[in-house]
Design an enzyme around this catalytic site. Sequence first.
Site, PDB file in Angstrom:
ATOM      1  CG  ASP A   7      42.203  53.767  33.812  1.00 31.77           C
ATOM      2  OD1 ASP A   7      41.052  53.311  34.372  1.00 31.77           O
ATOM      3  OD2 ASP A   7      42.382  54.862  33.652  1.00 31.77           O
ATOM      4  CG  ASN A  36      39.183  53.711  42.094  1.00 32.99           C
ATOM      5  OD1 ASN A  36      40.305  52.959  42.144  1.00 32.99           O
ATOM      6  ND2 ASN A  36      38.644  54.677  41.371  1.00 32.99           N
TER       7      ASN A  36
END
Length: 249
Positions: free
Chosen positions: A20, A68
């Site tokens: 991330d 996502n």
Amino acid sequence: MELYGLEKNRLPTHVAIIMDGNGRWAQLRGKTRLEGHREGTNSVKTTVEISRDLGIRYLSLYAFSSENWNRPHDEIAGLMGLLEKFLQRELDRMMCEGVRLMAIGDRTRLPASVRRVLDHNIYLTRHNTGITVILALSYSGRSDIVQTVREIAWKVKTGQCEPGEIDESMIAANTETGSIPDPDLLIRTGGEMRISNFFLWQIPYTELYITPKFWPDFCGQEYIQALLEFQRRKRRFGKTDEQLLQGLG
Ligand code: IPE
Ligand code: IPE
Ligand code: MG
């Protein structure tokens, strides 16, 4: 072999990473989010290489979550394009380095061109024995559990097993990670203190390591730091220190 101060016989068998921070890395530099994702692919290469060199057996990389898909279309298209090119470009290296590629997650949602190169690489690398790299794409820990429940319910319905026979090992075997041992270490870059629907069933006693470093800045040295920290942890699995000292662990 370079061990970077690590104890060879206490390395994790399975490392999982939530990669991330690409967007924030880019934003800080006035670049587009996609440039952040592109830069992140270098960290993927470094991490795979070090893991393989150290003899770590499994490396799971959370690359794209089910959630996502809710991102802007442009970003998703850019990410899928990057993934496709990455897989094309890295095949030779995977073969040379003995990387066996696997994928978990709902592949049916991926663009056909990505699925094609993914399946191709998985097939060609299937006998490699250096390291198994598990790409989590369109993955959801909860969906993994739902799918597992469905499979076991089907087995009960068709008389292949009794409800009383369902145990932890049967559930584990029916998850997407199947016979792969649970991660020993879960690294999250980008500083968020959450799991974001990555492995849920698989991490009851996984050691967590969260670093504020953004994924593109996660270099080899950072990875070694995480592994050194892992080796300093005391994994009690519910027992007492005394029991561990007495070798009853
Ligand atoms: C991780 O980086 C990559 C994916 C989730 C695909 P992000 O894109 O989430 O980066 P941040 O969290 O916005 O910085
Ligand atoms: C987690 O990152 C998913 C991946 C790294 C693939 P996100 O950026 O999607 O996580 P949240 O939304 O901050 O929880
Ligand atoms: Mg993020």
